[in-house]
Design a protein around this motif. Structure first.
Motif, PDB file in Angstrom:
ATOM      1  N   ASN A  67       0.814  -1.215   0.000  1.00 36.44           N
ATOM      2  CA  ASN A  67       0.000   0.000   0.000  1.00 36.44           C
ATOM      3  C   ASN A  67       0.847   1.264   0.000  1.00 36.44           C
ATOM      4  O   ASN A  67       0.384   2.330  -0.427  1.00 36.44           O
ATOM      5  N   GLU A  68       2.079   1.175   0.478  1.00 33.65           N
ATOM      6  CA  GLU A  68       2.966   2.338   0.434  1.00 33.65           C
ATOM      7  C   GLU A  68       3.341   2.669  -1.001  1.00 33.65           C
ATOM      8  O   GLU A  68       3.454   3.845  -1.368  1.00 33.65           O
ATOM      9  N   ILE A  69       3.537   1.632  -1.820  1.00 38.20           N
ATOM     10  CA  ILE A  69       3.820   1.847  -3.240  1.00 38.20           C
ATOM     11  C   ILE A  69       2.533   2.185  -3.985  1.00 38.20           C
ATOM     12  O   ILE A  69       2.519   3.070  -4.853  1.00 38.20           O
ATOM     13  N   ARG A  70       1.470   1.512  -3.654  1.00 33.91           N
ATOM     14  CA  ARG A  70       0.190   1.729  -4.339  1.00 33.91           C
ATOM     15  C   ARG A  70      -0.288   3.174  -4.195  1.00 33.91           C
ATOM     16  O   ARG A  70      -0.852   3.746  -5.131  1.00 33.91           O
ATOM     17  N   LYS A  71      -0.050   3.770  -3.036  1.00 34.49           N
ATOM     18  CA  LYS A  71      -0.533   5.132  -2.766  1.00 34.49           C
ATOM     19  C   LYS A  71       0.571   6.179  -2.896  1.00 34.49           C
ATOM     20  O   LYS A  71       0.427   7.296  -2.391  1.00 34.49           O
ATOM     21  N   PRO A 123      -1.673   5.138 -11.030  1.00 35.70           N
ATOM     22  CA  PRO A 123      -3.078   5.575 -10.983  1.00 35.70           C
ATOM     23  C   PRO A 123      -4.062   4.466 -11.304  1.00 35.70           C
ATOM     24  O   PRO A 123      -3.711   3.457 -11.916  1.00 35.70           O
ATOM     25  N   ALA A 124      -5.296   4.672 -10.868  1.00 35.41           N
ATOM     26  CA  ALA A 124      -6.379   3.748 -11.211  1.00 35.41           C
ATOM     27  C   ALA A 124      -6.651   3.831 -12.710  1.00 35.41           C
ATOM     28  O   ALA A 124      -6.552   4.901 -13.315  1.00 35.41           O
ATOM     29  N   ARG A 167     -15.743   3.744  -7.733  1.00 34.95           N
ATOM     30  CA  ARG A 167     -16.858   4.295  -6.958  1.00 34.95           C
ATOM     31  C   ARG A 167     -16.348   5.043  -5.736  1.00 34.95           C
ATOM     32  O   ARG A 167     -16.946   5.997  -5.282  1.00 34.95           O
ATOM     33  N   SER A 168     -15.206   4.597  -5.208  1.00 37.14           N
ATOM     34  CA  SER A 168     -14.633   5.266  -4.048  1.00 37.14           C
ATOM     35  C   SER A 168     -13.910   6.549  -4.440  1.00 37.14           C
ATOM     36  O   SER A 168     -13.443   7.280  -3.582  1.00 37.14           O
ATOM     37  N   LYS A 169     -13.790   6.807  -5.755  1.00 40.50           N
ATOM     38  CA  LYS A 169     -13.121   7.994  -6.289  1.00 40.50           C
ATOM     39  C   LYS A 169     -11.641   8.020  -5.941  1.00 40.50           C
ATOM     40  O   LYS A 169     -11.020   9.081  -5.912  1.00 40.50           O
ATOM     41  N   SER A 170     -11.060   6.867  -5.677  1.00 39.14           N
ATOM     42  CA  SER A 170      -9.629   6.800  -5.400  1.00 39.14           C
ATOM     43  C   SER A 170      -8.852   7.023  -6.684  1.00 39.14           C
ATOM     44  O   SER A 170      -9.224   6.533  -7.746  1.00 39.14           O
ATOM     45  N   ILE A 171      -7.764   7.760  -6.572  1.00 39.02           N
ATOM     46  CA  ILE A 171      -6.938   8.005  -7.749  1.00 39.02           C
ATOM     47  C   ILE A 171      -5.907   6.896  -7.949  1.00 39.02           C
ATOM     48  O   ILE A 171      -5.226   6.847  -8.967  1.00 39.02           O
TER      49      ILE A 171
END
Length: 349
Positions: free
Chosen positions: A195-199, A254-255, A260-264
């Motif tokens: 998650n550190e890389i993902r975000k 990026p996505a 739906r969660s509007k996460s980038i």
């Protein structure tokens, strides 16, 4: 309280009127004064019972207060896991029981019941989160003064994660393509959590100072903390390639579509599917992301002779004991001295 008589076309009727906690209740159409008085008595009894119930702290309210408060501090995935563990207590009780009726005997019975269908390690997690729930109220609301879930942990079998060998890692990297290959390389080059890389955002990347800022909530208290990590050559090459081909002004990964969660950021499921696909393409035993941190720790210790202190800070553990647990799952450091003992007695075998 009053019962009043009135006349209708059908004859004499009665209306009943009373007050409870400042609110007026009334009903009309009773055939007799006795019926009206009976309604008042029954309605008042029902209202008193409801008022008494409202004053009793039930598990649903107890849990709601805790989760709503913790939602501001913990990430959504952690809240989801905690909710699922607490739900197990609801399933066991079958009803929304008053908190004062949940005792140590209840906790022990809960533990015994689920032990029939769940391994000790899972059940210990349930009990841990329920204990945390009671502890939170003890500290923050004072609604309870004792914790029924302070019960002994069940003995667990040691968990030994599957750490893929170097050959399998190399095969996966050989077949990997696109953003997935960059994702894996960056994880391996930084020993970061998925998650550190993902975000990761471009604001976290400083090419001039050659620093990467990694943010995590995997610390005591759940608050977000960040660490500046030196950018090695592999990480720099991957990030410069990502920057040259960037498709989003903020997210490094990026996505693909607007969620739906509007996460980038690219979704967790997308990263899981990516790794499963690469393992299948490479023809290797499937592995998950977290063992890659164990794998990096093994390289640092066995190939580069890094100390526990150095590995701890690469993995960014607060406590050396956590790092020691990682290393315990790897090739034992006593292998070399034991092999030397074998040489001493080889002539007699």
């Amino acid at each position: 309280m009053s019962v009043e008589r009135y006349e209708t076309k059908e004859g004499r009727k009665y209306r009943a009127v009373f007050e409870f906690l400042g609110q007026r209740y009334k009903r009309r159409g009773f055939r007799t004064q006795k019926d009206a008085n009976s309604w008042i008595a029954e309605e008042r009894k029902s209202l008193e019972a409801e008022e008494k119930r409202a004053k009793v702290l039930h598990l649903s309210t107890f849990v709601k207060q805790y989760l709503e408060a913790e939602a501001e501090r913990l990430d959504q995935r952690t809240i989801h896991y905690k909710s699922a563990h607490i739900q197990a207590l609801y399933d066991f009780l079958g009803v929304d029981r008053p908190v004062e009726g949940i005792t140590r005997e209840t906790a022990l019975a809960f533990q015994k019941h689920f032990l029939k269908t769940h391994p000790p390690v899972t059940l210990n997690r349930y009990v841990r989160d329920l204990k945390t729930l009671w502890n939170w109220h003890t500290t923050n609301t004072g609604l309870v003064s004792s914790n029924p879930f302070k019960i002994p942990r069940l003995p667990e079998a040691q968990y030994i994660p599957y750490i893929p060998p170097k050959e399998d890692i190399d095969k996966v990297l050989s077949v990997a393509t696109g953003w997935g290959k960059d994702f894996l390389l960056l994880m391996l080059a930084t020993a970061a959590r998925r998650n550190e890389i993902r975000k990761l955002t471009w604001a976290d990347v400083d090419f001039e100072q050659k620093l990467i800022r990694l943010k995590t909530k995997k610390r005591q208290g759940g608050g977000e903390e960040w660490d500046n990590l030196p950018m090695n050559a592999t990480a720099e090459s991957v990030l410069k390639r990502r920057y040259a081909e960037r498709k989003h002004p903020e997210a490094v990964f990026p996505a693909k579509i607007k969620l739906r969660s509007k996460s980038i950021f690219v979704g967790e499921q997308s990263t899981r599917s990516m790794l499963v696909h690469f393992c299948q393409e490479a023809g290797v035993k499937p592995f998950s992301f977290h063992p890659l941190r164990h794998y990096v720790a093994s390289i640092l210790r066995d190939k580069h002779n890094a100390s526990l202190f150095e590995i701890q800070h690469v993995l960014r553990h607060k406590k050396p004991g956590t790092t020691a647990l990682y290393l315990d799952t790897l090739k034992s450091p006593v292998e070399k001295p034991l092999n030397s003992l074998a040489d001493e007695f080889a002539a007699f075998v």
